[in-house]
Design a protein around this motif. Structure first.
Motif, PDB file in Angstrom:
ATOM      1  N   VAL A  58      38.863 -43.454 -38.728  1.00  0.00           N
ATOM      2  CA  VAL A  58      37.858 -42.414 -38.978  1.00  0.00           C
ATOM      3  C   VAL A  58      37.280 -42.370 -40.278  1.00  0.00           C
ATOM      4  N   LEU A  59      38.298 -42.178 -41.089  1.00  0.00           N
ATOM      5  CA  LEU A  59      38.102 -41.897 -42.752  1.00  0.00           C
ATOM      6  C   LEU A  59      37.636 -43.315 -43.329  1.00  0.00           C
ATOM      7  N   LEU A  60      38.104 -44.480 -42.868  1.00  0.00           N
ATOM      8  CA  LEU A  60      37.682 -45.595 -43.421  1.00  0.00           C
ATOM      9  C   LEU A  60      36.162 -46.094 -42.789  1.00  0.00           C
ATOM     10  N   LEU A  61      35.801 -45.524 -41.699  1.00  0.00           N
ATOM     11  CA  LEU A  61      34.593 -45.852 -41.226  1.00  0.00           C
ATOM     12  C   LEU A  61      33.463 -44.884 -41.919  1.00  0.00           C
ATOM     13  N   PHE A  62      33.785 -43.574 -42.353  1.00  0.00           N
ATOM     14  CA  PHE A  62      32.861 -42.723 -43.079  1.00  0.00           C
ATOM     15  C   PHE A  62      33.040 -42.887 -44.413  1.00  0.00           C
ATOM     16  N   ARG A  63      33.714 -43.670 -45.147  1.00  0.00           N
ATOM     17  CA  ARG A  63      33.738 -43.927 -46.351  1.00  0.00           C
ATOM     18  C   ARG A  63      32.847 -44.834 -46.872  1.00  0.00           C
ATOM     19  N   LEU A  86      54.711 -41.936 -30.890  1.00  0.00           N
ATOM     20  CA  LEU A  86      53.536 -42.754 -30.488  1.00  0.00           C
ATOM     21  C   LEU A  86      52.404 -41.852 -30.556  1.00  0.00           C
ATOM     22  N   ALA A  87      52.372 -40.842 -30.315  1.00  0.00           N
ATOM     23  CA  ALA A  87      51.211 -39.806 -30.330  1.00  0.00           C
ATOM     24  C   ALA A  87      51.003 -39.471 -31.677  1.00  0.00           C
ATOM     25  N   LEU A 142      47.430 -40.542 -36.541  1.00  0.00           N
ATOM     26  CA  LEU A 142      47.393 -41.389 -37.759  1.00  0.00           C
ATOM     27  C   LEU A 142      46.573 -42.334 -37.788  1.00  0.00           C
ATOM     28  N   ALA A 143      46.690 -43.361 -37.001  1.00  0.00           N
ATOM     29  CA  ALA A 143      45.729 -44.459 -36.905  1.00  0.00           C
ATOM     30  C   ALA A 143      44.251 -44.278 -36.456  1.00  0.00           C
ATOM     31  N   ALA A 144      44.073 -43.117 -35.783  1.00  0.00           N
ATOM     32  CA  ALA A 144      42.469 -42.829 -35.285  1.00  0.00           C
ATOM     33  C   ALA A 144      41.983 -42.019 -36.562  1.00  0.00           C
ATOM     34  N   SER A 145      42.797 -41.195 -37.325  1.00  0.00           N
ATOM     35  CA  SER A 145      42.289 -40.577 -38.533  1.00  0.00           C
ATOM     36  C   SER A 145      42.068 -41.387 -39.651  1.00  0.00           C
TER      37      SER A 145
END
Length: 133
Positions: free
Chosen positions: A128-133, A116-117, A122-125
């Protein structure tokens, strides 16, 4: 973090507990019946409690009867001890099975927490990648 009671109750192998319950109940019933019987030693002692002057032959006969009663009581106690030992052994085996299953569930929880961690990282990264694209 406290473990919810529902999770604890769900982790108990109820099928094994229910399967072994008649054995434990029968053992407990046998033990209770054996202990619940009135001791023949008490009845013999109560009958011979009146002090009287007796001949040597009568005293020897009385001692032999009391010895027979005591030997029977010792044999009965030995049987009760064996029944208790069998019951304790059955309970110990069930306890061992429960502990093994609890340990297996604990290991699973640790692995699931790790997974789960990783999924959370992976979900948080990905977010973050999706928001900064």
């Amino acid at each position: 973090m406290p473990i919810p009671w529902l999770v604890v109750l769900q982790s108990v192998p109820w099928a094994d507990v229910v399967k072994n319950a008649p054995k434990v109940a029968d053992g407990a019933k046998k033990l209770w019946n054996a202990i619940g019987k009135q001791s023949p030693l008490a009845a013999e002692t109560a009958a011979s409690a009146a002090p009287t002057v007796l001949s040597d032959e009568h005293v020897i006969d009385t001692v032999r009867r009391r010895l027979t009663v005591i030997e029977a009581a010792a044999a009965d106690l030995h049987g009760q001890m064996l029944a208790s030992s069998e019951l304790i052994k059955a309970l110990a085996e069930q306890n061992t099975q429960l502990i093994q299953r609890i340990e297996a569930n604990r290991v699973r929880v640790v692995w699931l927490a790790g997974a789960l961690a990783i999924v959370g990282i992976l979900a948080a990264s990905s977010l973050v990648l999706l928001l900064f694209r």
